[in-house]
Every structure is written in structure tokens, then in C-alpha cells.
Design a protein around this motif. Structure first.
Motif, PDB file in Angstrom:
ATOM      1  N   GLY A 177      -7.687   2.294   1.351  1.00 38.42           N
ATOM      2  CA  GLY A 177      -8.409   1.039   1.213  1.00 38.42           C
ATOM      3  C   GLY A 177      -7.582  -0.079   0.606  1.00 38.42           C
ATOM      4  N   VAL A 178      -8.189  -1.228   0.509  1.00 38.93           N
ATOM      5  CA  VAL A 178      -7.516  -2.420  -0.014  1.00 38.93           C
ATOM      6  C   VAL A 178      -7.101  -2.219  -1.464  1.00 38.93           C
ATOM      7  CG1 VAL A 178      -7.801  -4.876  -0.530  1.00 38.93           C
ATOM      8  CG2 VAL A 178      -8.693  -3.944   1.609  1.00 38.93           C
ATOM      9  N   LYS A 179      -7.989  -1.659  -2.295  1.00 34.10           N
ATOM     10  CA  LYS A 179      -7.653  -1.447  -3.700  1.00 34.10           C
ATOM     11  C   LYS A 179      -6.530  -0.424  -3.846  1.00 34.10           C
ATOM     12  CE  LYS A 179     -11.911  -3.006  -5.745  1.00 34.10           C
ATOM     13  NZ  LYS A 179     -12.922  -2.779  -6.752  1.00 34.10           N
ATOM     14  N   GLY A 180      -6.546   0.603  -3.027  1.00 32.16           N
ATOM     15  CA  GLY A 180      -5.478   1.592  -3.057  1.00 32.16           C
ATOM     16  C   GLY A 180      -4.151   0.986  -2.638  1.00 32.16           C
ATOM     17  N   GLU A 181      -4.195   0.088  -1.667  1.00 33.01           N
ATOM     18  CA  GLU A 181      -2.977  -0.606  -1.233  1.00 33.01           C
ATOM     19  C   GLU A 181      -2.430  -1.455  -2.377  1.00 33.01           C
ATOM     20  OE1 GLU A 181      -1.344  -3.394   2.394  1.00 33.01           O
ATOM     21  OE2 GLU A 181      -3.481  -3.449   1.934  1.00 33.01           O
ATOM     22  N   GLU A 182      -3.314  -2.141  -3.094  1.00 34.49           N
ATOM     23  CA  GLU A 182      -2.884  -2.946  -4.239  1.00 34.49           C
ATOM     24  C   GLU A 182      -2.253  -2.064  -5.309  1.00 34.49           C
ATOM     25  OE1 GLU A 182      -6.390  -5.059  -5.483  1.00 34.49           O
ATOM     26  OE2 GLU A 182      -6.415  -6.284  -3.664  1.00 34.49           O
ATOM     27  N   ARG A 183      -2.868  -0.906  -5.592  1.00 34.08           N
ATOM     28  CA  ARG A 183      -2.316   0.026  -6.591  1.00 34.08           C
ATOM     29  C   ARG A 183      -0.956   0.553  -6.148  1.00 34.08           C
ATOM     30  NH1 ARG A 183      -7.792   1.475  -7.103  1.00 34.08           N
ATOM     31  NH2 ARG A 183      -7.558   3.134  -5.587  1.00 34.08           N
ATOM     32  N   SER A 184      -0.786   0.775  -4.836  1.00 33.81           N
ATOM     33  CA  SER A 184       0.490   1.300  -4.351  1.00 33.81           C
ATOM     34  C   SER A 184       1.610   0.284  -4.552  1.00 33.81           C
ATOM     35  CB  SER A 184       0.396   1.695  -2.874  1.00 33.81           C
ATOM     36  OG  SER A 184       0.355   0.566  -2.033  1.00 33.81           O
ATOM     37  N   LYS A 185       1.280  -0.983  -4.546  1.00 31.05           N
ATOM     38  CA  LYS A 185       2.276  -2.041  -4.749  1.00 31.05           C
ATOM     39  C   LYS A 185       2.601  -2.255  -6.210  1.00 31.05           C
ATOM     40  CE  LYS A 185       1.030  -4.531  -0.576  1.00 31.05           C
ATOM     41  NZ  LYS A 185       0.380  -5.725  -0.023  1.00 31.05           N
ATOM     42  N   THR A 186       1.671  -1.888  -7.113  1.00 33.40           N
ATOM     43  CA  THR A 186       1.874  -2.124  -8.536  1.00 33.40           C
ATOM     44  C   THR A 186       2.185  -0.846  -9.292  1.00 33.40           C
ATOM     45  OG1 THR A 186      -0.489  -1.865  -9.018  1.00 33.40           O
ATOM     46  CG2 THR A 186       0.291  -4.097  -8.541  1.00 33.40           C
ATOM     47  N   GLY A 187       2.458   0.230  -8.565  1.00 32.74           N
ATOM     48  CA  GLY A 187       2.759   1.492  -9.226  1.00 32.74           C
ATOM     49  C   GLY A 187       1.568   2.131  -9.872  1.00 32.74           C
ATOM     50  N   GLY A 188       0.368   1.844  -9.390  1.00 33.38           N
ATOM     51  CA  GLY A 188      -0.844   2.462  -9.922  1.00 33.38           C
ATOM     52  C   GLY A 188      -1.551   1.644 -10.973  1.00 33.38           C
TER      53      GLY A 188
END
Length: 126
Positions: free
Chosen positions: A108-119
Motif C-alpha cells: 500500500g501507499v503507507k508501506g511504500e512511504e515506510r520503504s522510502k524512509t527505512g520504516g
């Protein structure tokens, strides 16, 4: 066990035997697809650790360029259900079926954001 399963098992065993060479040649960072929907993750590491060789997918199901497949009009779930792209293996026999365990790939979108910020997640006010 079908002949196809036996062949894939044999290739996987050979890949494990050559694991050092295979392991050194794949991108470590997961690929996060954003078309046709945001937040679909693919990990080379996960697949290599299961014994899959690069040529099992590349130049047959996927080109060598990351995310190139998402430019194809048929890069949709229905194609996977028909055995294309990830669905060639994720058919319920070789690997979990494409129409099960959705959250394994769809982060999902939130998971994609976390993947870019290292969690790390950024807290926003309400």
C-alpha cells in the motif's frame, strides 16, 4: 510432482550450488512498483534465498530493467491469474497463488512511504 515442478526444483538446486555467484549479482533493495497501483513490493533477496536463479524470470517473464513491466498494459492482476509475470510461479503449486496472501506483496501507499524512509513514519497532526 509435474515435469515442470521437477525442472524448477532441479534449477533451484543448481542455483543453490552456485549461490555465491547468484547472491552477488542481484539488487539488495526491494523494488516497489507504483503502477497500476502504488505499493507493490518485490524482493530479489527473498527469491534468491529460496534458490531461484536470475534467468528463471529475466528475459522470459521480466526484462532486466527494474519496473519496466509496469509500463505494459497487461501488467494487472488478471494477467497474473492467467500465469503471466509473477503468476508464472505464484499459481498455488510452485508458490502461493497470486489471489492469496495479498498483503505479502501489496504494501500500500503507507508501506511504500515506510520503504522510502527505512520504516520510520512521520507523525502528522489531525
Amino acid at each position: 510432482m509435474t515435469i515442470r515442478s521437477l525442472c524448477i526444483t532441479a534449477v533451484a538446486a543448481l542455483s543453490l550450488a552456485a549461490g555465491v555467484a547468484v547472491a552477488a549479482s542481484y539488487p539488495e533493495a526491494p523494488i516497489v512498483y507504483d503502477k497500476p497501483v502504488k505499493g507493490v513490493v518485490f524482493s530479489h533477496k527473498t527469491h534468491v534465498e529460496k534458490g531461484l536463479a536470475c534467468d528463471m524470470c529475466h528475459n522470459r517473464l521480466f526484462e532486466q530493467q527494474a519496473k519496466k513491466a509496469q509500463e505494459n498494459k497487461d501488467f494487472v492482476m488478471e494477467s497474473l491469474y492467467q500465469g503471466k509475470y509473477c503468476g508464472a510461479c505464484h499459481n498455488g503449486s510452485l508458490a502461493f497463488a497470486s489471489n492469496t496472501r495479498c498483503a505479502t506483496c501489496h504494501i500500500g501507499v503507507k508501506g511504500e512511504e515506510r520503504s522510502k524512509t527505512g520504516g520510520k513514519t512521520e507523525k502528522k497532526g489531525h
